[in-house]
Motif scaffolding. Structure first.
Motif, short mmCIF file in Angstrom:
data_model
loop_
_atom_site.label_atom_id
_atom_site.label_comp_id
_atom_site.label_asym_id
_atom_site.label_seq_id
_atom_site.Cartn_x
_atom_site.Cartn_y
_atom_site.Cartn_z
N THR A 27 21.59 63.57 37.41
CA THR A 27 21.72 62.33 38.19
C THR A 27 22.88 61.49 37.67
N GLU A 28 22.97 61.35 36.37
CA GLU A 28 24.07 60.60 35.76
C GLU A 28 25.42 61.24 36.06
N LEU A 29 25.46 62.57 36.07
CA LEU A 29 26.69 63.29 36.38
C LEU A 29 27.14 62.99 37.81
N ALA A 30 26.21 63.02 38.75
CA ALA A 30 26.55 62.74 40.15
C ALA A 30 27.05 61.30 40.31
N LYS A 31 26.37 60.35 39.68
CA LYS A 31 26.80 58.94 39.76
C LYS A 31 28.18 58.77 39.15
N ASN A 32 28.43 59.42 38.03
CA ASN A 32 29.72 59.30 37.36
C ASN A 32 30.84 59.93 38.19
N GLN A 33 30.56 61.02 38.87
CA GLN A 33 31.57 61.65 39.72
C GLN A 33 31.95 60.74 40.89
N ILE A 34 30.97 60.06 41.46
CA ILE A 34 31.25 59.11 42.55
C ILE A 34 32.09 57.94 42.02
N TYR A 35 31.73 57.43 40.86
CA TYR A 35 32.47 56.34 40.23
C TYR A 35 33.91 56.75 39.95
N TYR A 36 34.09 57.94 39.38
CA TYR A 36 35.42 58.44 39.05
C TYR A 36 36.28 58.58 40.32
N GLN A 37 35.70 59.13 41.37
CA GLN A 37 36.43 59.32 42.63
C GLN A 37 36.82 57.97 43.23
N ALA A 38 35.95 56.97 43.13
CA ALA A 38 36.28 55.64 43.63
C ALA A 38 37.46 55.05 42.86
N LEU A 39 37.48 55.26 41.55
CA LEU A 39 38.61 54.77 40.74
C LEU A 39 39.91 55.46 41.13
N VAL A 40 39.85 56.76 41.32
CA VAL A 40 41.05 57.51 41.72
C VAL A 40 41.54 57.03 43.09
N ASP A 41 40.62 56.81 44.01
CA ASP A 41 41.01 56.31 45.34
C ASP A 41 41.67 54.94 45.24
N ARG A 42 41.12 54.09 44.38
CA ARG A 42 41.70 52.75 44.21
C ARG A 42 43.10 52.83 43.60
N MET A 43 43.28 53.70 42.63
CA MET A 43 44.59 53.86 42.01
C MET A 43 45.59 54.43 43.03
N ASN A 44 45.15 55.40 43.82
CA ASN A 44 46.03 55.94 44.87
C ASN A 44 46.43 54.85 45.86
N GLY A 45 45.52 53.96 46.18
CA GLY A 45 45.83 52.85 47.08
C GLY A 45 46.90 51.95 46.50
N LYS A 46 46.80 51.68 45.21
CA LYS A 46 47.81 50.84 44.55
C LYS A 46 49.19 51.49 44.60
N PHE A 47 49.24 52.78 44.32
CA PHE A 47 50.53 53.47 44.34
C PHE A 47 51.05 53.65 45.76
N ASN A 48 50.18 53.81 46.73
CA ASN A 48 50.62 53.87 48.12
C ASN A 48 51.20 52.53 48.56
N SER A 49 50.63 51.43 48.09
CA SER A 49 51.18 50.11 48.39
C SER A 49 52.57 49.97 47.81
N LEU A 50 52.76 50.42 46.59
CA LEU A 50 54.06 50.37 45.95
C LEU A 50 55.07 51.23 46.71
N GLN A 51 54.62 52.41 47.13
CA GLN A 51 55.50 53.30 47.89
C GLN A 51 55.92 52.66 49.23
N THR A 52 55.00 51.95 49.86
CA THR A 52 55.32 51.27 51.12
C THR A 52 56.35 50.18 50.89
N VAL A 53 56.23 49.44 49.80
CA VAL A 53 57.20 48.39 49.47
C VAL A 53 58.56 49.02 49.20
N ILE A 54 58.59 50.11 48.46
CA ILE A 54 59.87 50.76 48.15
C ILE A 54 60.55 51.26 49.41
#
Length: 131
Positions: free
Chosen positions: A100-127
């Motif tokens: 159960t902890e593994l599944a919760k942690n995988q969801i948390y990790y994926q959310a963090l990666v998605d958020r980081m990708n969003g930040k870099f996509n924003s930067l790419q749009t500005v560039i």
């Protein structure tokens, strides 16, 4: 100059925490049948609460003193639960809890990666000039 403030640093620290938690859970699962193995856990909230409770603002009064800001402390700790035993062999790994902890942690990790990708996509749009 930082484009995102402390967001990238916070996301990086959070990814480090999630990665360490994943490794710890995987280690617990792999040792589920090891005699006398005690489950480990990665704690973040305890460190956060201790930091928030204290009013600690160190000051370096001499250049020969150890600098408080030079070393980065881990924002989490790894603890071992020695107070319980679930199996006849002295092991205390609860495989259902770990999965159960593994599944919760995988969801948390994926959310963090998605958020980081969003930040870099924003930067790419500005560039690209908004294109």
């Amino acid at each position: 100059m930082s484009f995102f403030g402390n967001t990238i640093n916070s996301l990086e620290n959070s990814l480090d925490y999630a990665s360490m938690k994943n490794s710890t859970i995987a280690n617990n699962i792999s040792n589920a049948d090891t005699p006398n193995y005690k489950a480990k856990n990665v704690n973040f909230k305890n460190v956060l609460n201790k930091t928030l409770e204290g009013d600690f603002s160190p000051t370096q009064t001499n250049e020969r003193h150890i600098s408080f800001g030079s070393e980065e402390a881990q924002p989490y700790t790894i603890t071992t639960n020695r107070s319980t035993t679930y199996n006849h062999n002295g092991n205390n790994v609860d495989i259902d809890k770990e999965m159960t902890e593994l599944a919760k942690n995988q969801i948390y990790y994926q959310a963090l990666v998605d958020r980081m990708n969003g930040k870099f996509n924003s930067l790419q749009t500005v560039i690209r000039g908004g294109r």
